[in-house]
Design a protein around this motif. Structure first.
Motif, PDB file in Angstrom:
ATOM      1  N   LYS A  83       0.832  -1.210   0.000  1.00  0.00           N
ATOM      2  CA  LYS A  83       0.000   0.000   0.000  1.00  0.00           C
ATOM      3  C   LYS A  83       0.870   1.265   0.000  1.00  0.00           C
ATOM      4  O   LYS A  83       0.513   2.276  -0.613  1.00  0.00           O
ATOM      5  CB  LYS A  83      -0.957  -0.021   1.181  1.00  0.00           C
ATOM      6  CG  LYS A  83      -2.072  -1.026   0.959  1.00  0.00           C
ATOM      7  CD  LYS A  83      -2.991  -1.163   2.143  1.00  0.00           C
ATOM      8  CE  LYS A  83      -4.029  -2.239   1.825  1.00  0.00           C
ATOM      9  NZ  LYS A  83      -4.772  -2.678   2.974  1.00  0.00           N
ATOM     10  N   CYS A  86       2.019   1.759  -3.488  1.00  0.00           N
ATOM     11  CA  CYS A  86       0.898   2.333  -4.231  1.00  0.00           C
ATOM     12  C   CYS A  86       0.774   3.830  -3.940  1.00  0.00           C
ATOM     13  O   CYS A  86       0.551   4.633  -4.850  1.00  0.00           O
ATOM     14  CB  CYS A  86      -0.384   1.596  -3.864  1.00  0.00           C
ATOM     15  SG  CYS A  86      -1.788   2.033  -4.883  1.00  0.00           S
ATOM     16  N   ARG A  87       0.933   4.204  -2.696  1.00  0.00           N
ATOM     17  CA  ARG A  87       0.802   5.611  -2.295  1.00  0.00           C
ATOM     18  C   ARG A  87       1.805   6.506  -3.016  1.00  0.00           C
ATOM     19  O   ARG A  87       1.463   7.592  -3.479  1.00  0.00           O
ATOM     20  CB  ARG A  87       1.000   5.748  -0.775  1.00  0.00           C
ATOM     21  CG  ARG A  87       0.879   7.186  -0.265  1.00  0.00           C
ATOM     22  CD  ARG A  87       1.203   7.299   1.215  1.00  0.00           C
ATOM     23  NE  ARG A  87       2.576   6.989   1.547  1.00  0.00           N
ATOM     24  CZ  ARG A  87       3.625   7.816   1.338  1.00  0.00           C
ATOM     25  NH1 ARG A  87       3.449   8.997   0.771  1.00  0.00           N
ATOM     26  NH2 ARG A  87       4.843   7.452   1.691  1.00  0.00           N
ATOM     27  N   LYS A  91      -0.696   7.495 -10.650  1.00  0.00           N
ATOM     28  CA  LYS A  91      -1.695   6.620 -11.278  1.00  0.00           C
ATOM     29  C   LYS A  91      -1.102   6.061 -12.573  1.00  0.00           C
ATOM     30  O   LYS A  91      -0.533   6.793 -13.374  1.00  0.00           O
ATOM     31  CB  LYS A  91      -2.970   7.400 -11.571  1.00  0.00           C
ATOM     32  CG  LYS A  91      -4.098   6.520 -12.088  1.00  0.00           C
ATOM     33  CD  LYS A  91      -5.401   7.283 -12.117  1.00  0.00           C
ATOM     34  CE  LYS A  91      -6.510   6.518 -12.756  1.00  0.00           C
ATOM     35  NZ  LYS A  91      -6.897   5.287 -12.158  1.00  0.00           N
ATOM     36  N   SER A 142      -4.399  -2.629  -4.659  1.00  0.00           N
ATOM     37  CA  SER A 142      -4.786  -1.765  -5.791  1.00  0.00           C
ATOM     38  C   SER A 142      -3.794  -1.772  -6.942  1.00  0.00           C
ATOM     39  O   SER A 142      -3.579  -0.754  -7.597  1.00  0.00           O
ATOM     40  CB  SER A 142      -5.044  -0.332  -5.317  1.00  0.00           C
ATOM     41  OG  SER A 142      -6.090  -0.304  -4.396  1.00  0.00           O
ATOM     42  N   PHE A 143      -3.207  -2.927  -7.193  1.00  0.00           N
ATOM     43  CA  PHE A 143      -2.343  -3.109  -8.354  1.00  0.00           C
ATOM     44  C   PHE A 143      -2.951  -4.146  -9.282  1.00  0.00           C
ATOM     45  O   PHE A 143      -3.652  -5.058  -8.843  1.00  0.00           O
ATOM     46  CB  PHE A 143      -0.949  -3.610  -7.938  1.00  0.00           C
ATOM     47  CG  PHE A 143      -0.083  -2.573  -7.318  1.00  0.00           C
ATOM     48  CD1 PHE A 143       0.622  -1.666  -8.098  1.00  0.00           C
ATOM     49  CD2 PHE A 143       0.049  -2.504  -5.940  1.00  0.00           C
ATOM     50  CE1 PHE A 143       1.431  -0.701  -7.523  1.00  0.00           C
ATOM     51  CE2 PHE A 143       0.858  -1.552  -5.349  1.00  0.00           C
ATOM     52  CZ  PHE A 143       1.549  -0.650  -6.140  1.00  0.00           C
ATOM     53  N   LYS A 185      -0.289   0.459 -10.955  1.00  0.00           N
ATOM     54  CA  LYS A 185      -1.224   1.058  -9.997  1.00  0.00           C
ATOM     55  C   LYS A 185      -2.516   1.357 -10.716  1.00  0.00           C
ATOM     56  O   LYS A 185      -2.535   2.008 -11.756  1.00  0.00           O
ATOM     57  CB  LYS A 185      -0.630   2.344  -9.418  1.00  0.00           C
ATOM     58  CG  LYS A 185      -1.551   3.047  -8.447  1.00  0.00           C
ATOM     59  CD  LYS A 185      -0.918   4.309  -7.894  1.00  0.00           C
ATOM     60  CE  LYS A 185      -1.875   5.039  -6.991  1.00  0.00           C
ATOM     61  NZ  LYS A 185      -1.250   6.219  -6.371  1.00  0.00           N
ATOM     62  N   LYS A 186      -3.633   0.859 -10.148  1.00  0.00           N
ATOM     63  CA  LYS A 186      -4.952   1.089 -10.746  1.00  0.00           C
ATOM     64  C   LYS A 186      -5.381   2.525 -10.565  1.00  0.00           C
ATOM     65  O   LYS A 186      -5.034   3.194  -9.630  1.00  0.00           O
ATOM     66  CB  LYS A 186      -5.987   0.180 -10.098  1.00  0.00           C
ATOM     67  CG  LYS A 186      -5.745  -1.291 -10.368  1.00  0.00           C
ATOM     68  CD  LYS A 186      -6.805  -2.113  -9.664  1.00  0.00           C
ATOM     69  CE  LYS A 186      -6.501  -3.582  -9.690  1.00  0.00           C
ATOM     70  NZ  LYS A 186      -7.436  -4.370  -8.903  1.00  0.00           N
TER      71      LYS A 186
END
Length: 186
Positions: A83, A86-87, A91, A142-143, A185-186
């Motif tokens: 996470k 992702c942060r 995007k 969220s990948f 990353k979505k």
């Protein structure tokens, strides 16, 4: 990785890989838990900080690519680490993870003959992955996995692992010793 990207090396050690990535025209930053490694990287003129994958010392949406080689298997809370990756990614940014494959032919053979798989024999390895578990962990963070490649033969070079793909055609991806995972990353 390409060129012209803003890249973060998560667990950069002394910066050797950062230098290689920068040679391709990328703007490279890094961080590591080891203060000694960070000091060595700073002496090389690299942009590095002391920090953890659980609290990455960079701003949100700062990077095009996060590169993480042989770190994730040392982290208890891999969900939090993913996470954090992702942060800090923009995007559509890419996460590249290199790690051991618990399902590799070598690990299966060791287990079959009553030996401890090498990935589990290292006491600093606290998480173990195969392609299926890696995909699930990345999806939860969220990948979207773009690809998982593997290689059977790896050579450590000054504390890092680089791959030779010469004999890879002999093994299906899911049996290879090392996994190279690319996720978006979505």
């Amino acid at each position: 990785i390409g060129s012209g990207k803003k890249v973060l090396d998560a667990g950069c050690s002394d910066g050797q890989v950062m230098e290689m990535i920068a040679k391709n025209g990328n703007d490279v930053f890094g961080f590591d838990l080891s203060k000694n490694a960070v000091e060595t990287a700073k002496k090389r003129g690299l942009k590095v900080k002391t920090g953890s994958v659980l609290e990455i010392p960079f701003e949100d949406s700062s990077f095009d690519i996060v590169f993480c080689s042989h770190v994730i298997e040392h982290i208890f809370d891999t969900d939090k680490a993913l996470k954090e990756f992702c942060r800090v990614l923009r995007k559509g940014g890419k996460l590249i993870i290199m790690t051991e494959n618990l399902n590799s032919l070598k690990e299966r053979m060791l287990f079959l003959f009553g030996r401890t798989p090498t990935v589990m024999a290292d006491p600093s390895h606290v998480k173990f992955f195969n392609p299926k578990s890696m995909k699930a962990a990345l999806s939860n963070a969220s990948f979207e996995v773009e690809k998982i490649k593997g290689t059977q033969i790896a050579f450590p070079i000054k504390g890092h692992c680089f791959f030779s793909h010469k004999w890879d055609f002999l093994f299906p991806e899911w049996l290879k010793e090392k996994m190279i995972v690319v996720a978006i990353k979505k």
